[in-house]
Design an enzyme around this catalytic site. Structure first.
Site: not given
Ligand code: ARG
Length: 240
Positions: A66, A112, A203-204
């Protein structure tokens, strides 16, 4: 563009609760660069940090799907070799191409994860990938790293890398918290009472167990809320 901003603002408002857990939330500043040679930030071309990632090869970064889905590779700059994003030094490279996991659509539907190939490799130690599914045993403690928010409502960004130690949650507990939990492609980490968690813009980023990449910050409801653990991509399912 206007409309998009309004829609995003509405989403933020509806998922924001009345109270934030104080203070990655509940973590500490990372002060030893040798602890995280493989940590990278994903930024826009103007330097705005929006996600984290980990070097898994000299020119290969593992991050969340994402974080990159729908973005032109050339519009993503990867920054490595620094803990304080305000400082000079370190290395930067734009992304040559990104490979998003098959079946990815939105974080809560799983898969994801993405791999980014850099135009220029980075001279840093890479993060090995978890070798066995044993890393996902409930109670194992992993460390999550990121430049994201220090609390759910904190919109000022910290330029300093933070980390927090958070235990893996049992699948049943995670499934009880989230109807969409998919144990094949996700796992949860958190405390039933909340308080310590990844947050927006983490995120990530990597969740590291025993010096290996076990998870990638993916989603959650709010940050650090009770009975709403962080959900991570189960890296072992996707990378050898
Ligand atoms: N999706 C968020 C991001 O884009 C990270 C969500 C992690 N949330 C959590 N509560 N662990 O940065």
């Amino acid at each position: 563009m206007r409309l998009l901003a309004v829609v995003l603002a509405l989403i933020v408002i509806t998922v924001t609760p009345a109270h934030a857990e104080p203070r990655v939330v509940g973590g500490v500043v990372v002060d030893n660069p040798a602890e995280v040679p493989w940590m990278v930030a994903l930024t826009t071309s103007s330097g705005y940090q929006f996600c984290g990632g980990a070097l898994v090869g000299p020119d290969l970064v593992a991050t969340a799907a994402h974080c990159v889905y729908g973005r032109a590779p050339s519009s993503i700059t990867v920054v490595g070799g620094k803990l304080d994003l305000r400082t000079d030094g370190g290395s930067t490279s734009v992304v040559k191409q990104h490979q998003v996991a098959e079946g990815y659509s939105t974080p809560s539907r799983g898969n994801d994860i993405a791999l980014l190939t850099l135009v220029e490799g980075m001279p840093y130690e890479t993060l090995p990938i978890a070798e066995t599914t044993a890393v996902y045993a409930a109670g194992n403690v992993g460390v999550v790293y990121g430049w994201g928010r220090l609390s759910e409502h904190d919109t000022t960004k910290s330029p300093l890398l933070h980390k927090a130690s958070i235990p893996v949650m049992a699948d049943e507990q995670c499934a009880a918290a989230y109807a969409r939990y998919d144990a094949k492609s996700m796992f949860c980490a958190g405390y039933p009472e909340g308080g310590i968690d990844a947050c927006i813009d983490d995120s990530g980023g990597p969740y590291v167990v025993g010096g290996r990449l076990a998870g990638i910050v993916s989603w959650g409801i709010g940050c650090a809320r009770p009975n709403a653990p962080g959900v991570y991509t189960r890296v072992k399912t996707f990378l050898t």
